[in-house]
Design a protein around this motif. Structure first.
Motif, PDB file in Angstrom:
ATOM      1  N   GLN A  30      45.824 -55.781  16.010  1.00  0.00           N
ATOM      2  CA  GLN A  30      45.021 -54.947  15.128  1.00  0.00           C
ATOM      3  C   GLN A  30      43.807 -55.739  14.656  1.00  0.00           C
ATOM      4  OE1 GLN A  30      45.685 -51.777  14.601  1.00  0.00           O
ATOM      5  NE2 GLN A  30      47.610 -51.787  15.704  1.00  0.00           N
ATOM      6  N   SER A  31      42.781 -55.773  15.486  1.00  0.00           N
ATOM      7  CA  SER A  31      41.581 -56.541  15.162  1.00  0.00           C
ATOM      8  C   SER A  31      40.693 -55.825  14.153  1.00  0.00           C
ATOM      9  CB  SER A  31      40.785 -56.809  16.439  1.00  0.00           C
ATOM     10  OG  SER A  31      40.360 -55.583  17.019  1.00  0.00           O
ATOM     11  N   GLY A  32      40.864 -54.522  13.994  1.00  0.00           N
ATOM     12  CA  GLY A  32      40.018 -53.764  13.087  1.00  0.00           C
ATOM     13  C   GLY A  32      38.823 -53.125  13.747  1.00  0.00           C
ATOM     14  N   TYR A  33      38.636 -53.339  15.051  1.00  0.00           N
ATOM     15  CA  TYR A  33      37.504 -52.783  15.782  1.00  0.00           C
ATOM     16  C   TYR A  33      38.000 -51.745  16.778  1.00  0.00           C
ATOM     17  CZ  TYR A  33      34.789 -56.627  13.869  1.00  0.00           C
ATOM     18  OH  TYR A  33      34.174 -57.493  13.007  1.00  0.00           O
ATOM     19  N   LEU A  34      37.432 -50.562  16.691  1.00  0.00           N
ATOM     20  CA  LEU A  34      37.838 -49.470  17.572  1.00  0.00           C
ATOM     21  C   LEU A  34      37.588 -49.818  19.029  1.00  0.00           C
ATOM     22  CD1 LEU A  34      38.914 -46.595  17.804  1.00  0.00           C
ATOM     23  CD2 LEU A  34      36.577 -45.757  17.528  1.00  0.00           C
ATOM     24  N   ARG A  35      36.495 -50.551  19.303  1.00  0.00           N
ATOM     25  CA  ARG A  35      36.182 -50.890  20.690  1.00  0.00           C
ATOM     26  C   ARG A  35      37.281 -51.750  21.322  1.00  0.00           C
ATOM     27  NH1 ARG A  35      31.896 -53.458  17.788  1.00  0.00           N
ATOM     28  NH2 ARG A  35      32.400 -55.616  17.256  1.00  0.00           N
ATOM     29  N   SER A  36      37.933 -52.603  20.506  1.00  0.00           N
ATOM     30  CA  SER A  36      39.007 -53.440  21.039  1.00  0.00           C
ATOM     31  C   SER A  36      40.218 -52.584  21.423  1.00  0.00           C
ATOM     32  CB  SER A  36      39.421 -54.490  20.003  1.00  0.00           C
ATOM     33  OG  SER A  36      38.333 -55.322  19.678  1.00  0.00           O
ATOM     34  N   TYR A  37      40.530 -51.588  20.597  1.00  0.00           N
ATOM     35  CA  TYR A  37      41.664 -50.718  20.897  1.00  0.00           C
ATOM     36  C   TYR A  37      41.398 -49.902  22.161  1.00  0.00           C
ATOM     37  CZ  TYR A  37      42.473 -51.788  15.951  1.00  0.00           C
ATOM     38  OH  TYR A  37      42.642 -52.430  14.747  1.00  0.00           O
ATOM     39  N   ILE A  38      40.162 -49.348  22.250  1.00  0.00           N
ATOM     40  CA  ILE A  38      39.824 -48.554  23.432  1.00  0.00           C
ATOM     41  C   ILE A  38      39.832 -49.429  24.680  1.00  0.00           C
ATOM     42  CG2 ILE A  38      38.006 -47.180  24.507  1.00  0.00           C
ATOM     43  CD1 ILE A  38      37.206 -46.231  21.745  1.00  0.00           C
ATOM     44  N   ALA A  39      39.342 -50.661  24.539  1.00  0.00           N
ATOM     45  CA  ALA A  39      39.332 -51.576  25.682  1.00  0.00           C
ATOM     46  C   ALA A  39      40.747 -51.865  26.161  1.00  0.00           C
ATOM     47  CB  ALA A  39      38.624 -52.870  25.310  1.00  0.00           C
ATOM     48  N   ALA A  40      41.688 -52.055  25.224  1.00  0.00           N
ATOM     49  CA  ALA A  40      43.073 -52.317  25.604  1.00  0.00           C
ATOM     50  C   ALA A  40      43.678 -51.115  26.322  1.00  0.00           C
ATOM     51  CB  ALA A  40      43.890 -52.678  24.369  1.00  0.00           C
ATOM     52  N   ILE A  41      43.426 -49.925  25.800  1.00  0.00           N
ATOM     53  CA  ILE A  41      43.960 -48.706  26.430  1.00  0.00           C
ATOM     54  C   ILE A  41      43.396 -48.546  27.837  1.00  0.00           C
ATOM     55  CG2 ILE A  41      44.017 -46.188  26.280  1.00  0.00           C
ATOM     56  CD1 ILE A  41      43.958 -46.502  23.216  1.00  0.00           C
ATOM     57  N   VAL A  42      42.081 -48.738  27.963  1.00  0.00           N
ATOM     58  CA  VAL A  42      41.427 -48.581  29.264  1.00  0.00           C
ATOM     59  C   VAL A  42      41.947 -49.613  30.258  1.00  0.00           C
ATOM     60  CG1 VAL A  42      39.219 -48.819  30.455  1.00  0.00           C
ATOM     61  CG2 VAL A  42      39.366 -47.487  28.349  1.00  0.00           C
ATOM     62  N   LEU A  43      42.108 -50.848  29.795  1.00  0.00           N
ATOM     63  CA  LEU A  43      42.558 -51.910  30.691  1.00  0.00           C
ATOM     64  C   LEU A  43      43.969 -51.650  31.200  1.00  0.00           C
ATOM     65  CD1 LEU A  43      41.612 -54.600  31.875  1.00  0.00           C
ATOM     66  CD2 LEU A  43      42.686 -55.767  29.939  1.00  0.00           C
ATOM     67  N   ARG A  52      30.362 -61.150  25.136  1.00  0.00           N
ATOM     68  CA  ARG A  52      31.218 -60.045  24.715  1.00  0.00           C
ATOM     69  C   ARG A  52      30.638 -58.700  25.120  1.00  0.00           C
ATOM     70  NH1 ARG A  52      33.128 -61.751  18.559  1.00  0.00           N
ATOM     71  NH2 ARG A  52      34.301 -63.613  19.138  1.00  0.00           N
ATOM     72  N   ARG A  53      29.319 -58.578  25.047  1.00  0.00           N
ATOM     73  CA  ARG A  53      28.704 -57.310  25.433  1.00  0.00           C
ATOM     74  C   ARG A  53      28.918 -57.056  26.920  1.00  0.00           C
ATOM     75  NH1 ARG A  53      22.793 -56.520  23.282  1.00  0.00           N
ATOM     76  NH2 ARG A  53      23.375 -54.378  23.796  1.00  0.00           N
ATOM     77  N   TYR A  54      28.696 -58.052  27.738  1.00  0.00           N
ATOM     78  CA  TYR A  54      28.872 -57.868  29.172  1.00  0.00           C
ATOM     79  C   TYR A  54      30.338 -57.658  29.537  1.00  0.00           C
ATOM     80  CZ  TYR A  54      24.009 -58.976  30.084  1.00  0.00           C
ATOM     81  OH  TYR A  54      22.645 -58.931  30.130  1.00  0.00           O
ATOM     82  N   LYS A  55      31.235 -58.199  28.731  1.00  0.00           N
ATOM     83  CA  LYS A  55      32.667 -57.976  28.978  1.00  0.00           C
ATOM     84  C   LYS A  55      32.999 -56.501  28.863  1.00  0.00           C
ATOM     85  CE  LYS A  55      35.501 -58.929  25.670  1.00  0.00           C
ATOM     86  NZ  LYS A  55      36.357 -59.626  24.687  1.00  0.00           N
ATOM     87  N   TYR A  56      32.468 -55.844  27.838  1.00  0.00           N
ATOM     88  CA  TYR A  56      32.720 -54.415  27.680  1.00  0.00           C
ATOM     89  C   TYR A  56      31.972 -53.586  28.719  1.00  0.00           C
ATOM     90  CZ  TYR A  56      35.052 -55.426  23.271  1.00  0.00           C
ATOM     91  OH  TYR A  56      35.923 -55.896  22.326  1.00  0.00           O
ATOM     92  N   ILE A  57      30.806 -54.062  29.146  1.00  0.00           N
ATOM     93  CA  ILE A  57      30.056 -53.355  30.198  1.00  0.00           C
ATOM     94  C   ILE A  57      30.840 -53.374  31.503  1.00  0.00           C
ATOM     95  CG2 ILE A  57      27.977 -53.427  31.631  1.00  0.00           C
ATOM     96  CD1 ILE A  57      26.474 -54.458  29.170  1.00  0.00           C
ATOM     97  N   ILE A  58      31.388 -54.548  31.841  1.00  0.00           N
ATOM     98  CA  ILE A  58      32.177 -54.666  33.073  1.00  0.00           C
ATOM     99  C   ILE A  58      33.424 -53.789  32.995  1.00  0.00           C
ATOM    100  CG2 ILE A  58      33.540 -56.267  34.460  1.00  0.00           C
ATOM    101  CD1 ILE A  58      31.528 -58.442  33.649  1.00  0.00           C
ATOM    102  N   LEU A  59      34.073 -53.783  31.834  1.00  0.00           N
ATOM    103  CA  LEU A  59      35.276 -52.975  31.672  1.00  0.00           C
ATOM    104  C   LEU A  59      34.949 -51.485  31.792  1.00  0.00           C
ATOM    105  CD1 LEU A  59      38.299 -52.961  31.063  1.00  0.00           C
ATOM    106  CD2 LEU A  59      37.748 -52.926  28.628  1.00  0.00           C
ATOM    107  N   SER A  60      33.822 -51.069  31.219  1.00  0.00           N
ATOM    108  CA  SER A  60      33.420 -49.667  31.335  1.00  0.00           C
ATOM    109  C   SER A  60      33.135 -49.300  32.781  1.00  0.00           C
ATOM    110  CB  SER A  60      32.180 -49.420  30.466  1.00  0.00           C
ATOM    111  OG  SER A  60      32.446 -49.719  29.115  1.00  0.00           O
ATOM    112  N   ALA A  61      32.431 -50.189  33.504  1.00  0.00           N
ATOM    113  CA  ALA A  61      32.147 -49.923  34.909  1.00  0.00           C
ATOM    114  C   ALA A  61      33.421 -49.866  35.739  1.00  0.00           C
ATOM    115  CB  ALA A  61      31.208 -51.006  35.455  1.00  0.00           C
ATOM    116  N   LEU A  62      34.380 -50.732  35.391  1.00  0.00           N
ATOM    117  CA  LEU A  62      35.653 -50.722  36.108  1.00  0.00           C
ATOM    118  C   LEU A  62      36.391 -49.410  35.890  1.00  0.00           C
ATOM    119  CD1 LEU A  62      37.735 -52.334  37.785  1.00  0.00           C
ATOM    120  CD2 LEU A  62      38.654 -53.218  35.630  1.00  0.00           C
TER     121      LEU A  62
END
Length: 771
Positions: free
Chosen positions: A557-570, A682-692
């Protein structure tokens, strides 16, 4: 039997209402409940003593083989009579002990519910039914131990008992399922006839270990014994009932009930012998070092439970008969002693042995009861304690293996019992004292009559053993062994080694009592040694669990919605790749590349617009610009739907995008400052995950297009959409007619969301406050 259980539960649940009507007389109907049940079970007694069994079954969840199945045999009726008889006296005693307590109705609810749960456990004929009642005893005991919820010690003790016995409950559930699978049945009466089948199965050993774990936690066997003394935070009526005929005896009942199924093997006997021996000796040693009356009785209960487990581990006919005789004795004596300790505390305001003296004259009825029960507890003729002690010694002397060790363990435990008997029956009441303890108020009849009745029963069983005890013990022993046995009990003892050992035990106990004060003076110095025992392990485990939970939560529970969405997507991407890896269907890319040449100019324009918006979205640091850019992407997608012949979906998309943009803009000025990702990595990490994720979804959609599903539902909708729904747009017909309830639910969710948004928009924070 179901009617009896349900009637008891109804009376239990109605006790708060009855308290408002009856006040201090509430004990009358609450005592009549177990007394009526006692009479009810006595009606079955003649047939059960002749070897008959009674069953009744009610279908509950037959598809899962879960039925309310009740089974009454010699062992069940033995426990049922103990529970109801002692329950009657405890109910009467509680009426005097808690007179004027504002929560007396709630207390009787918990106590009677606990009694009915224990009754359901010993009467269960289905292993799932047994587990349910087992857990109900844990829950109800939690409420009873924590009855004084304003006291931190009560809350701690209740939670500790719940956690320890709850762990055993989970083990019991798993063990019962394994036994049911191994025996190919979940009926107890059927499993009792399939010992060879179960013991030859590969599941026998894990099932055995789980059953033993459940029994050891419930009956406070080493190393799970520490919860029982702490449970003394409960009111005295609870302690008396819990230690004599209910809670701690549930584990003993479980071992006795499953002895015909799992007994007779070294894997069964060795753990029982070890745990019982350690518990018997440790409980006796710790009991002699206590100065609190209830603590003395609690640790001596651990010792007695160890003896019971030891006897089951020995497993001979004489040992099992001695186990049941000692169980009966312990129920009568220990309940009496707890009631006496509660009366002393109630009258004097203390339970400290060092502060109590000269109570014989001021508490005459309690003193008589204490003296008589102490004689039985010490094993003096003609009380039933004398007969029980002889049986224990005979069982250890005739044991097939480890006879000397078993004898020494029983001897040590019985010597401690003699010392405790002198302390409780002589020292507190009759030893000469120049300054007797002041009694604040005398004990009423409801406080001294139940102990006197129990003492009389102990004496009656000792005077008439062949008429009262022998039939009960033979019937119950036959159920434990799955065959009939004959153990004859007589009033007059025969000259034997067991008799000599009984006399020798009393002499050594008296000599040990003479040195008891020295042990009490030395006891405080031994406390650091005990602080490294099982209770400290429990505390370390709980502390580690809490710290680990906090650490794990802070990681997840990092407190950031983007982290939760990233975990679900991954996780989603990983599962899809795993399912398609190897022998999964493969996409033919070559046939799809040719279709790229057919792209229209307006399609290419929309594509460039969306890609450019996504790129611009990654570069912007303005929340308002981000919302507008996401709106451009959404409207472009809606145009694609429109161009590809889906106007209804396009209209829905337009509405959603418009509403989303408007709502975000409305609440934008109320949102806290937004922290954009400053670190480029960190920004590019989320960009790569979104592209994946986008690439994976594209691959899956193309794969579905290449391998279309043959759905009968699709053909059904196409065939009946117009005839039943009177509409040519199948999507609308499905939403409005075929899935109307789903649509209604979605509309309800949207309506509630709209109300919530409106409430947020209308909210005004106070000056200096926060939203």
């Amino acid at each position: 039997m179901l009617v009896a259980i349900l009637a008891g539960l109804i009376v239990s649940l109605s006790s708060p209402a009855l308290y408002k009507m009856l006040g201090k007389w509430l004990f009358v109907p609450m005592a009549l409940l177990p007394f009526t049940l006692f009479i009810y079970f006595c009606a079955f007694l003649p047939s059960v003593l002749q070897g008959h069994t009674f069953t009744s079954e009610y279908r509950w969840v037959p598809s899962l083989y879960i039925n309310l199945h009740f089974y009454l045999d010699g062992l069940s009726i033995f426990f049922a009579l103990l529970i109801t008889a002692i329950g009657t006296l405890v109910m009467v005693y509680a009426g005097g002990y808690l007179t004027g307590h504002p929560l007396l109705g709630r207390f009787y609810l918990y106590l009677s519910f606990f009694m009915m749960s224990m009754l359901g456990l010993v009467l269960s004929g289905n292993i799932f039914c047994m587990f349910i009642f087992w857990e109900l005893t844990s829950i109800s005991s939690y409420m009873l131990i924590g009855f004084g919820h304003e006291n931190a010690a009560s809350r701690y003790a209740a939670l500790q008992a719940l956690l320890v016995t709850g762990m055993g409950g989970l083990a019991l559930m798993a063990g019962l399922i394994l036994i049911g699978n191994a025996g190919n049945s979940y009926s107890l009466s059927t499993l009792l006839t399939r010992q060879e089948l179960i013991q030859s199965d590969a599941l026998y050993l894990p099932a055995l270990l789980l059953i033993l774990l459940a029994a050891f936690t419930k009956s406070a066997q080493f190393p799970f014994h520490f919860w029982l003394p702490n449970a003394m935070a409960a009111p005295t009526p609870v302690s008396a009932f819990l230690h004599s005929a209910t809670m701690v005896k549930a584990g003993i009942y479980l071992l006795a009930r499953f002895n015909p199924i799992m007994g007779g093997t070294p894997e069964w006997q060795l753990p029982l012998l070890i745990a019982g021996s350690i518990s018997a000796v440790a409980g006796a040693w710790l009991a002699l070092q206590q100065t609190d009356l209830k603590a003395i009785l609690a640790y001596s209960t651990i010792s007695a439970l160890g003896i019971l487990v030891l006897m089951i581990g020995i497993g001979t006919d004489k040992a099992l008969a001695a186990m049941l005789a000692f169980l009966l004795l312990h129920a009568l004596n220990k309940c009496t002693l707890f009631l006496i300790a509660g009366s002393i505390d109630h009258a004097t305001g203390t339970r400290d042995v060092k502060l109590l003296q000269g109570l014989g004259k001021s508490m005459r009825p309690i003193a008589i009861a204490a003296s008589l029960v102490s004689l039985s507890y010490a094993g003096v003729f003609p009380f039933f304690g004398f007969i029980s002690k002889e049986l224990l010694y005979e069982a250890t002397l005739e044991a097939e293996s480890n006879a000397p060790v078993s004898f020494i363990i029983v001897f040590v435990s019985k010597v401690a019992s003699v010392v405790i008997a002198f302390v409780l029956g002589y020292r507190l009441f009759w030893r000469t004292s120049t300054a007797p303890t002041v009694v604040r108020h005398p004990c009423g009849r409801k406080l001294y009559m139940p102990p006197l009745v129990l003492v009389f029963l102990s004496l009656l069983f000792g005077l008439l053993p062949s008429q009262l005890a022998t039939p009960l013990l033979n019937s119950a022993s036959g159920a434990v062994l799955s065959r009939g046995i004959q153990v004859d009990l007589h009033l007059l003892p025969k000259f034997s080694m067991a008799l000599l050992n009984t006399i020798f035990t009393f002499i050594v106990g008296y000599l040990a009592y003479a040195q008891h004060n020295r042990l009490l003076n030395v006891a405080p110095r031994l406390l650091p040694l005990y602080n490294t025992g099982p209770e400290s392990w429990y505390q370390q485990a709980i502390t580690g669990l809490l710290k680990g939970s906090v650490k794990l939560t802070s990681m997840i529970q990092s407190g950031y919605l983007r982290s939760y969405i990233a975990a679900i997507v991954l996780v989603h991407v990983g599962l899809v790749i795993l399912s398609l890896w190897g022998e999964g269907p493969a996409l033919n890319i070559s046939t799809r590349l040719d279709q790229l040449l057919d792209v229209k100019v307006y399609e290419l324009v929309l594509l460039v617009l969306m890609v450019g918006s996504v790129f611009f979205l990654f570069r912007t640091r303005s929340r308002l610009t981000s919302i507008a850019t996401m709106g451009i992407i959404g409207f472009s997608v809606a145009l694609l739907y429109l161009l590809f012949g889906a106007p209804d979906v396009s209209a829905t998309q337009f509405l959603i995008e418009t509403l989303t943009v408007v709502l975000f803009v409305l609440v934008l000025h109320r949102l806290p400052p937004f922290r954009f990702l400053s670190h480029r990595y960190r920004r590019y990490k989320y960009i790569i995950l979104s592209a994946l994720f986008g690439g994976m979804m594209t691959y899956v959609l193309l794969l579905v297009k290449q391998f279309p599903l043959q759905s009968e539902l699709k053909a059904y909708y196409g065939e009946h959409g117009y005839m039943l729904g009177r509409g040519r747009n199948l999507v609308n017909v499905i939403i409005v007619d075929f899935r109307a309830l789903d649509t209604l639910g979605e509309i309800t969710v949207l309506a509630v969301t709209a109300l919530g948004i409106m409430a947020l928009l209308r909210l005004r924070a106070e000056k200096g406050g926060k939203l």
